[in-house]
Design a protein around this motif. Structure first.
Motif, PDB file in Angstrom:
ATOM      1  N   ALA A 135       1.258   3.355   9.107  1.00  0.00           N
ATOM      2  CA  ALA A 135       1.716   2.306  10.012  1.00  0.00           C
ATOM      3  C   ALA A 135       2.486   1.224   9.266  1.00  0.00           C
ATOM      4  CB  ALA A 135       0.528   1.694  10.755  1.00  0.00           C
ATOM      5  N   HIS A 136       2.051   0.915   8.027  1.00  0.00           N
ATOM      6  CA  HIS A 136       2.792  -0.046   7.212  1.00  0.00           C
ATOM      7  C   HIS A 136       4.196   0.465   6.929  1.00  0.00           C
ATOM      8  CE1 HIS A 136      -1.323  -1.424   5.397  1.00  0.00           C
ATOM      9  NE2 HIS A 136      -1.085  -1.989   6.574  1.00  0.00           N
ATOM     10  N   ALA A 137       4.303   1.750   6.563  1.00  0.00           N
ATOM     11  CA  ALA A 137       5.613   2.326   6.239  1.00  0.00           C
ATOM     12  C   ALA A 137       6.509   2.381   7.465  1.00  0.00           C
ATOM     13  CB  ALA A 137       5.436   3.722   5.639  1.00  0.00           C
ATOM     14  N   ASP A 138       5.915   2.694   8.622  1.00  0.00           N
ATOM     15  CA  ASP A 138       6.689   2.700   9.861  1.00  0.00           C
ATOM     16  C   ASP A 138       7.346   1.337  10.077  1.00  0.00           C
ATOM     17  OD1 ASP A 138       5.990   5.320  10.496  1.00  0.00           O
ATOM     18  OD2 ASP A 138       4.293   4.728  11.754  1.00  0.00           O
ATOM     19  N   ARG A 139       6.546   0.304   9.909  1.00  0.00           N
ATOM     20  CA  ARG A 139       7.047  -1.054  10.144  1.00  0.00           C
ATOM     21  C   ARG A 139       8.065  -1.453   9.079  1.00  0.00           C
ATOM     22  NH1 ARG A 139       3.661  -6.616   9.274  1.00  0.00           N
ATOM     23  NH2 ARG A 139       5.171  -8.063  10.178  1.00  0.00           N
ATOM     24  N   LEU A 140       7.736  -1.161   7.815  1.00  0.00           N
ATOM     25  CA  LEU A 140       8.590  -1.605   6.718  1.00  0.00           C
ATOM     26  C   LEU A 140       9.941  -0.891   6.735  1.00  0.00           C
ATOM     27  CD1 LEU A 140       8.616  -3.531   4.310  1.00  0.00           C
ATOM     28  CD2 LEU A 140       7.664  -1.695   2.906  1.00  0.00           C
ATOM     29  N   GLN A 141       9.964   0.341   7.174  1.00  0.00           N
ATOM     30  CA  GLN A 141      11.234   1.069   7.258  1.00  0.00           C
ATOM     31  C   GLN A 141      12.200   0.336   8.182  1.00  0.00           C
ATOM     32  OE1 GLN A 141      11.652   4.818   9.537  1.00  0.00           O
ATOM     33  NE2 GLN A 141      12.062   5.808   7.565  1.00  0.00           N
ATOM     34  N   GLY A 142      11.692  -0.107   9.332  1.00  0.00           N
ATOM     35  CA  GLY A 142      12.529  -0.867  10.254  1.00  0.00           C
ATOM     36  C   GLY A 142      12.953  -2.205   9.675  1.00  0.00           C
ATOM     37  N   VAL A 143      12.057  -2.837   8.931  1.00  0.00           N
ATOM     38  CA  VAL A 143      12.368  -4.125   8.310  1.00  0.00           C
ATOM     39  C   VAL A 143      13.495  -3.971   7.297  1.00  0.00           C
ATOM     40  CG1 VAL A 143      11.470  -5.864   6.703  1.00  0.00           C
ATOM     41  CG2 VAL A 143      10.120  -5.177   8.690  1.00  0.00           C
ATOM     42  N   LEU A 144      13.412  -2.958   6.440  1.00  0.00           N
ATOM     43  CA  LEU A 144      14.435  -2.757   5.414  1.00  0.00           C
ATOM     44  C   LEU A 144      15.790  -2.451   6.039  1.00  0.00           C
ATOM     45  CD1 LEU A 144      12.535  -0.693   2.679  1.00  0.00           C
ATOM     46  CD2 LEU A 144      12.760  -3.171   2.937  1.00  0.00           C
ATOM     47  N   ALA A 145      15.780  -1.630   7.083  1.00  0.00           N
ATOM     48  CA  ALA A 145      17.035  -1.315   7.760  1.00  0.00           C
ATOM     49  C   ALA A 145      17.665  -2.580   8.350  1.00  0.00           C
ATOM     50  CB  ALA A 145      16.801  -0.266   8.842  1.00  0.00           C
ATOM     51  N   ALA A 146      16.856  -3.446   8.948  1.00  0.00           N
ATOM     52  CA  ALA A 146      17.367  -4.691   9.531  1.00  0.00           C
ATOM     53  C   ALA A 146      17.881  -5.632   8.448  1.00  0.00           C
ATOM     54  CB  ALA A 146      16.264  -5.373  10.348  1.00  0.00           C
ATOM     55  N   LEU A 147      17.166  -5.718   7.335  1.00  0.00           N
ATOM     56  CA  LEU A 147      17.623  -6.561   6.233  1.00  0.00           C
ATOM     57  C   LEU A 147      18.972  -6.084   5.717  1.00  0.00           C
ATOM     58  CD1 LEU A 147      14.304  -7.081   4.200  1.00  0.00           C
ATOM     59  CD2 LEU A 147      15.503  -8.775   5.593  1.00  0.00           C
ATOM     60  N   GLY A 148      19.129  -4.768   5.626  1.00  0.00           N
ATOM     61  CA  GLY A 148      20.401  -4.222   5.168  1.00  0.00           C
ATOM     62  C   GLY A 148      21.546  -4.556   6.111  1.00  0.00           C
ATOM     63  N   ARG A 149      21.284  -4.457   7.407  1.00  0.00           N
ATOM     64  CA  ARG A 149      22.332  -4.756   8.393  1.00  0.00           C
ATOM     65  C   ARG A 149      22.726  -6.227   8.367  1.00  0.00           C
ATOM     66  NH1 ARG A 149      19.038  -1.488  11.764  1.00  0.00           N
ATOM     67  NH2 ARG A 149      18.170  -3.393  12.713  1.00  0.00           N
ATOM     68  N   ASP A 150      21.735  -7.090   8.121  1.00  0.00           N
ATOM     69  CA  ASP A 150      21.965  -8.528   8.237  1.00  0.00           C
ATOM     70  C   ASP A 150      22.130  -9.227   6.891  1.00  0.00           C
ATOM     71  OD1 ASP A 150      21.587  -8.064  10.935  1.00  0.00           O
ATOM     72  OD2 ASP A 150      19.453  -8.587  10.868  1.00  0.00           O
ATOM     73  N   ASN A 151      22.260  -8.447   5.819  1.00  0.00           N
ATOM     74  CA  ASN A 151      22.360  -9.014   4.469  1.00  0.00           C
ATOM     75  C   ASN A 151      21.149  -9.906   4.168  1.00  0.00           C
ATOM     76  OD1 ASN A 151      23.709  -9.250   1.972  1.00  0.00           O
ATOM     77  ND2 ASN A 151      24.604 -11.219   2.559  1.00  0.00           N
ATOM     78  N   GLY A 152      19.973  -9.450   4.610  1.00  0.00           N
ATOM     79  CA  GLY A 152      18.752 -10.218   4.436  1.00  0.00           C
ATOM     80  C   GLY A 152      18.140 -10.055   3.058  1.00  0.00           C
ATOM     81  N   HIS A 153      17.179 -10.941   2.758  1.00  0.00           N
ATOM     82  CA  HIS A 153      16.535 -10.971   1.445  1.00  0.00           C
ATOM     83  C   HIS A 153      15.073 -10.513   1.539  1.00  0.00           C
ATOM     84  CE1 HIS A 153      20.018 -13.516   0.628  1.00  0.00           C
ATOM     85  NE2 HIS A 153      19.753 -13.428  -0.665  1.00  0.00           N
ATOM     86  N   LEU A 154      14.705  -9.635   0.631  1.00  0.00           N
ATOM     87  CA  LEU A 154      13.312  -9.206   0.468  1.00  0.00           C
ATOM     88  C   LEU A 154      12.819  -9.681  -0.883  1.00  0.00           C
ATOM     89  CD1 LEU A 154      10.825  -7.425   1.312  1.00  0.00           C
ATOM     90  CD2 LEU A 154      11.916  -5.562   0.043  1.00  0.00           C
ATOM     91  N   VAL A 155      11.709 -10.399  -0.892  1.00  0.00           N
ATOM     92  CA  VAL A 155      11.043 -10.766  -2.143  1.00  0.00           C
ATOM     93  C   VAL A 155       9.824  -9.871  -2.303  1.00  0.00           C
ATOM     94  CG1 VAL A 155       9.697 -12.547  -3.334  1.00  0.00           C
ATOM     95  CG2 VAL A 155      11.866 -13.143  -2.230  1.00  0.00           C
ATOM     96  N   ILE A 156       9.705  -9.250  -3.465  1.00  0.00           N
ATOM     97  CA  ILE A 156       8.580  -8.362  -3.758  1.00  0.00           C
ATOM     98  C   ILE A 156       7.721  -9.003  -4.830  1.00  0.00           C
ATOM     99  CG2 ILE A 156       7.888  -6.093  -4.620  1.00  0.00           C
ATOM    100  CD1 ILE A 156      10.556  -4.987  -3.606  1.00  0.00           C
ATOM    101  N   ALA A 157       6.452  -9.194  -4.536  1.00  0.00           N
ATOM    102  CA  ALA A 157       5.500  -9.698  -5.523  1.00  0.00           C
ATOM    103  C   ALA A 157       4.890  -8.506  -6.240  1.00  0.00           C
ATOM    104  CB  ALA A 157       4.422 -10.534  -4.847  1.00  0.00           C
ATOM    105  N   GLY A 158       5.285  -8.293  -7.493  1.00  0.00           N
ATOM    106  CA  GLY A 158       4.735  -7.195  -8.273  1.00  0.00           C
ATOM    107  C   GLY A 158       5.770  -6.152  -8.637  1.00  0.00           C
ATOM    108  N   ALA A 159       5.877  -5.860  -9.931  1.00  0.00           N
ATOM    109  CA  ALA A 159       6.828  -4.862 -10.432  1.00  0.00           C
ATOM    110  C   ALA A 159       6.096  -3.634 -10.942  1.00  0.00           C
ATOM    111  CB  ALA A 159       7.715  -5.459 -11.535  1.00  0.00           C
TER     112      ALA A 159
END
Length: 422
Positions: A135-159
């Motif tokens: 369910a997390h991946a389902d949601r995050l996939q849509g989030v990443l696609a939207a960020l890409g379309r809108d030139n949005g920023h994702l901050v990731i805590a942890g490398a």
């Protein structure tokens, strides 16, 4: 043979639990097999959640361990979307969330792990994510696609591995990515500083920004939405979404309340099991992320959170439950895919355990094998865009014998020749 009227219960609907159920049937057990999972989805594999499925390269149906009809054919009783709330060891029963009680003769705990949470202001905002479940991946996939379309920023805590794989997927969609990591390099506690810079360069070339030596202290927002992420050195990073990828904790609450022996968090946590994956209760076993097993080959207790441990640990526990002589001594193994880079890692060599790193091949061309050694003995090996060498690497680890480091570093010398001859 185990009596046909016996009931084996598996708590945990992931890969380890599903493969344990499959193995019980394959080994001829014809008693009841009950598989209980707290998610409504059928058992699935987790690597695609941060790799192929998240990036949109694999279909959702491909993540499942078995097709839905397989469980009925194999006479596996499924209880999905139903957590186990208690174990009664005296009466050998488990209680489900709806109050149902199920008796067991043997019990397998394959409860997995859960993502560690950021303990900072702002984590309740809608744009803060974790990645552990389908369910997390389902949601995050849509989030990443939207960020890409809108030139949005994702901050990731942890490398770590999850953080880097999600960063690669996000860049594939066109999202802007910043990774915040307290250590000086990615994967610092896994592969050490020697190879960390390699992953920094890989991601930087694909447009990922790193902020090392810092931790998130606050996620700011407005009207429930994320606006920025602040770090403890005073920096502020624009963000529309934040992913917490700061590790996972074994789900031991059920075992703890049942009084089973545990390993403290300082030593990795988990349910303590022996080499046969048996807990402190002779009728209860544990496998996968939650199991902290004594490793006969490495001579230490390990809790391993990777796919191969669930794939092989579940069947090993099933055979032990059937009374077979089991000594689970698989060399730890995992794999990762990031952009056009694929790698496999075998062994166990945390920082401080090795005294030398040997490279075989050309790291500049991103086609090489790295070896971690202690007194010329191979502790671990990571092959990057080099294939069909895992068996040879694991043979070197298993041998425990000193090797010729010059031959080890020479790509023209077959790895099988590096292994000392009997």
């Amino acid at each position: 043979m185990v009596d046909a009227d016996q009931t084996f219960v598996i708590v945990g609907g992931g890969l380890a639990g599903a493969k344990a159920a499959e193995t019980l049937r394959a080994e001829g057990f014809n008693g009841r097999v009950i598989l209980i999972g707290d998610e409504r989805d059928h058992p699935y594999e987790r690597p695609p959640l941060s790799k192929g499925y998240l990036s949109g390269k694999e279909e959702r149906e491909g993540v499942f361990v078995h097709e839905t009809a397989w469980y009925a054919r194999a006479d596996i009783e499924l209880h999905l979307g139903q957590p186990v709330t208690a174990i009664d060891r005296e009466h050998r029963t488990v209680r489900l969330g709806d109050g149902t009680t199920i008796r067991y003769d043997k019990l397998l705990l394959a409860t997995g792990s859960e993502p560690r949470r950021l303990d900072i202001p702002g984590t309740g905002l809608a744009g803060v994510h974790h990645l552990r479940r389908l369910a997390h991946a389902d949601r995050l996939q849509g989030v990443l696609a939207a960020l890409g379309r809108d030139n949005g920023h994702l901050v990731i805590a942890g490398a770590g591995w999850i953080g880097l794989e999600v960063a690669a997927a996000a860049r594939g969609y066109g999202a802007e990515v910043t990774v915040v990591e307290p250590e000086p390099t990615p994967l610092h506690q896994v592969i050490g500083p020697e190879l960390g810079q390699f992953f920094t360069d890989l991601h930087a070339e694909h447009g990922v920004r790193f902020h090392f030596g810092a931790r998130l202290t606050e996620i700011t927002g407005q009207d429930g939405m994320v606006l920025a992420a602040r770090t403890d050195d005073g920096e502020e990073h624009p963000a529309h979404d934040v992913l917490a990828a700061i590790g996972a904790a074994p789900r031991t609450a059920l075992a703890e309340t049942a009084g089973l022996a545990l390993v403290d968090r300082a030593h990795g946590g988990g349910v303590a099991v022996d080499a046969s994956l048996r807990t402190s209760d002779p009728d209860i076993y544990a496998a996968g992320d939650v199991a902290a097993a004594h490793h006969p080959l490495l001579g230490t207790r390990l809790r391993i959170e990777h796919w191969a441990n669930a794939l092989n640990g579940g069947p090993a526990a099933a055979r032990a439950m059937l009374g077979q002589d089991v000594s689970y001594d698989r060399v730890p193994y995992f794999f990762s895919d990031q952009y056009d880079l694929g790698l496999e890692y075998s062994g166990w060599a945390p920082p401080g355990s090795y005294d030398q790193v040997v490279l075989r091949g050309d790291a500049g061309k991103r086609q090489f094998i790295a070896f971690w050694l202690k007194e010329r003995r191979v502790l671990a090996g990571m092959n990057v865009n080099v294939w069909d060498v895992t068996e040879a690497i694991q043979d070197l680890i298993r041998s425990g014998a000193p090797v010729d480091t010059e031959a080890l570093a020479d790509p023209t010398t077959p790895l099988t020749s590096v292994l000392p001859q009997p």
